[in-house]
Design an enzyme around this catalytic site. Structure first.
Site, mmCIF file in Angstrom:
data_model
loop_
_atom_site.group_PDB
_atom_site.id
_atom_site.type_symbol
_atom_site.label_atom_id
_atom_site.label_comp_id
_atom_site.label_asym_id
_atom_site.label_seq_id
_atom_site.Cartn_x
_atom_site.Cartn_y
_atom_site.Cartn_z
ATOM 1 N N HIS A 1 9.965 24.864 46.775
ATOM 2 C CA HIS A 1 11.299 25.091 46.226
ATOM 3 C C HIS A 1 12.356 24.989 47.319
ATOM 4 O O HIS A 1 13.449 24.437 47.097
ATOM 5 C CB HIS A 1 11.352 26.462 45.556
ATOM 6 N N GLU B 1 13.015 21.437 47.879
ATOM 7 C CA GLU B 1 13.847 20.877 46.798
ATOM 8 C C GLU B 1 15.327 21.036 47.127
ATOM 9 O O GLU B 1 16.125 20.109 46.962
ATOM 10 C CB GLU B 1 13.511 21.577 45.482
ATOM 11 N N HIS B 2 15.713 22.204 47.610
ATOM 12 C CA HIS B 2 17.103 22.438 47.998
ATOM 13 C C HIS B 2 17.517 21.536 49.162
ATOM 14 O O HIS B 2 18.599 20.956 49.168
ATOM 15 C CB HIS B 2 17.290 23.899 48.414
ATOM 16 N N GLU C 1 19.148 33.306 45.135
ATOM 17 C CA GLU C 1 18.464 32.890 43.907
ATOM 18 C C GLU C 1 17.321 33.836 43.572
ATOM 19 O O GLU C 1 17.099 34.181 42.405
ATOM 20 C CB GLU C 1 17.958 31.456 44.053
#
Length: 459
Positions: free
Chosen positions: A79, A82-83, A159
C-alpha cells in the site's frame, strides 16, 4: 542496484517484436464486447474490451502483488508503494502526473488488496493515449525518493488513523485477524503504525523492483478502444522505460494453493468508546476458484444481500435492532471467508448475535426455500449486469479475471452460471459453509468481562 530508469536506452530487437501473441478471448457481436489479449515477449499481458457506443475509456495496470506477499516487517509495503508511484518519475513530477489527467477532465486512482494492486485512469476516448503514457510511466519509472517516502509516511499514518476511527470498517480487519491470525492474509492491508514507521526507501524500492516487472503485470483497457492501438501505445511506453526485454519471459501464473481456515469459536473484542457495537460473525468460506462459489453467491444474497434477505428482515424490519446488517463473502486464491456484519446499540448486541446465529444455523440445517433461492438468483443476476454498466467496471472485470483466473468469462456466461444454480446446490453449500462453528469480532464499548457472554454466540 539497477533501477528501471537506468535501462531507458535499451532498444528491443526486431526478433522481440516478432513473438508477441494475440488471441481473441471473447467474440462480441459486431465487435461490441470483444475481449482480446496480447502477450508481449517480456511477459506483459494486455487485455482490452471494446465498447464503441461510449465516449470514454478506462485504462488500468494490475500488479500481481498484495499484502499477502509481505513479511511481518514489510506489512503495509504494498500500500505504501501504491502511494509512492504517484510521487514522480524521471519524466514527471507528482504535480505533472495529477495535472495531466485533471487537465482533460479525467480521474485517476489506485487501490491495494490482499492479492493484487491496481492503478487506473478514466478519460475521454480521445485522451486515452495520454492516460496510457502517464500510468505506464508511473508503473515503470517511479523514483521512490527518500524525501517522498518521508512525506508520504504521514499521509499513510493519517489513513490508518481514519480507518481506526471508522469501527464499521475496522471490524472487518479484526475479523480477518480473528479467522486467519498473524498471517499475511490476517494482517491489515494498510499495515500498522509500527510497521509503516519502520519502512525505509531502500526496502520499498527493493519491493518495487521485485514485484513490478512485466511478468507480474496485466494491462487492461475498456471502452471505445482499439486493441492494436492500445498494444502499440503500451509497448512504446514500456520500451521507452527499458522495461521490456528480448527474452521469452513467461507471465506469472494465477495464485494457487491449498490453505485451509480452521479457526472456530474464537472471539476477539476491541474496546472502543463508540455509540454502536460493530460485530462480524463468520466462518470459513470458499476459495475464488471453487466451482461452488456460484451457489455460495446465491446463498449469500438470500441470507443478507438485500432488503428482502432473511437477516435484514429478522434483525431490522421485524425487530428494529440494527440499521445496517448484511452478509458477505471474500474469496482468496486458496481459501475464503463468510461473514455477517451488524451495527447496533451495545445493550442489544447479544440479541442481535443470537438472531444472526439462529438464522445461520437454520439455513445450515434446513436450507432455503425455492422461492428465496429464485429471488436471490434474480437479484444476483440483475446486480451483476448493473454493476458492469461503466468502462471502469469493465476494466476491473477483464483485468482481475486475467490476473486471478487467467481466463475471461462473458457476462452471458456469468448469468448462465448463476441461473444454473439449483436449490440442492445452495442447500449443500449452506450445510458445508454455515455448518462450521463460527468465530466473532466485536468493536465497541464493551468490557473484557463481557467476552464470556460473547462466547455464547459461537458456542
Amino acid at each position: 542496484m539497477t533501477s528501471r530508469s537506468s535501462r531507458a536506452t535499451a532498444r528491443p530487437s526486431s526478433k522481440a517484436r516478432a513473438v508477441a501473441r494475440t488471441q481473441t478471448l471473447l467474440q462480441g457481436e459486431n465487435g461490441i464486447g470483444t475481449v482480446r489479449r496480447t502477450t508481449l515477449p517480456g511477459g506483459l499481458r494486455i487485455v482490452t474490451e471494446t465498447l464503441p457506443s461510449v465516449r470514454s475509456a478506462t485504462f488500468g495496470i494490475w500488479a500481481h502483488v498484495g499484502s499477502r506477499d509481505e513479511t511481518p516487517s514489510l506489512n503495509g509495503a504494498t500500500h505504501y508503494l501504491e502511494h509512492l508511484l504517484f510521487k514522480g518519475t524521471k519524466r514527471r513530477s507528482a504535480l505533472d502526473i495529477s495535472s495531466a489527467i485533471d487537465a482533460v477532465g479525467g480521474e485517476m486512482n489506485a487501490f491495494t488488496a490482499k492479492e493484487y494492486t491496481c492503478y487506473y485512469a478514466r478519460v475521454l476516448d480521445t485522451d486515452l493515449p495520454l492516460a496510457i503514457d502517464v500510468v505506464c510511466d508511473m508503473l515503470t519509472g517511479s523514483l521512490i525518493l527518500q524525501e517522498d517516502v518521508d512525506a508520504e509516511r504521514g499521509v499513510i499514518l493519517e489513513e490508518i488513523a481514519m480507518t481506526e476511527d471508522d469501527p464499521g470498517d475496522c471490524v472487518h480487519d479484526l475479523f480477518a485477524h480473528t479467522m486467519l491470525g498473524d498471517t499475511p492474509l490476517g494482517r491489515p492491508v494498510l499495515g500498522t503504525v509500527d510497521t509503516v514507521n519502520a519502512l525505509t526507501a531502500d526496502r520499498v524500492r527493493r519491493f518495487y523492483q521485485k514485484h513490478y516487472d512485466p511478468t507480474h503485470l496485466v494491462v487492461a483497457a475498456a471502452g471505445n478502444v482499439d486493441h492494436a492501438t492500445v498494444v502499440r501505445q503500451v509497448r512504446r511506453a514500456f520500451e521507452k522505460a527499458g522495461a521490456l526485454t528480448v527474452t521469452d519471459a513467461v507471465p506469472l501464473a494465477p495464485r494457487d494453493g491449498h490453505r485451509s481456515v480452521r479457526t472456530a469459536g474464537k472471539v476477539e473484542l476491541l474496546g472502543r468508546k463508540t455509540e454502536q457495537a460493530h460485530v462480524v460473525l463468520g466462518m470459513p468460506g470458499l476459495a475464488r476458484t471453487d466451482d461452488r462459489r456460484w451457489a455460495l453467491g446465491v446463498l449469500n444474497t438470500a441470507l443478507g444481500g438485500g432488503m428482502s434477505s432473511r437477516l435484514f428482515q429478522e434483525v431490522r424490519e421485524k425487530r428494529g435492532l440494527a440499521y445496517s446488517v448484511y452478509s458477505y463473502t471474500t474469496g482468496f486464491a486458496d481459501c475464503g471467508l463468510f461473514g455477517v456484519y451488524a451495527g447496533c446499540r451495545p445493550n442489544q448486541v447479544h440479541d442481535v448475535l443470537k438472531i444472526c446465529r439462529d438464522e445461520l444455523d437454520r439455513a445450515a440445517s434446513d436450507g432455503l426455500t425455492d422461492d428465496e433461492i429464485g429471488r436471490a438468483i434474480g437479484q444476483l443476476s440483475g446486480s451483476t449486469v448493473l454493476g458492469l454498466e461503466d468502462t471502469g467496471a469493465l476494466m476491473n472485470r477483464i483485468g482481475k479475471s486475467e490476473l486471478c483466473w487467467g481466463t475471461q468469462m462473458s457476462v452471458d456466461e456469468m448469468l448462465a452460471r448463476i441461473a444454473a444454480v439449483t436449490p440442492d446446490e445452495v442447500r449443500d453449500v449452506a450445510s458445508e459453509v454455515l455448518g462450521h462453528r463460527p468465530s466473532l469480532a466485536v468493536i465497541g464499548p464493551l468490557k473484557d468481562r463481557q467476552a464470556d457472554r460473547l462466547q455464547e454466540a459461537v458456542s
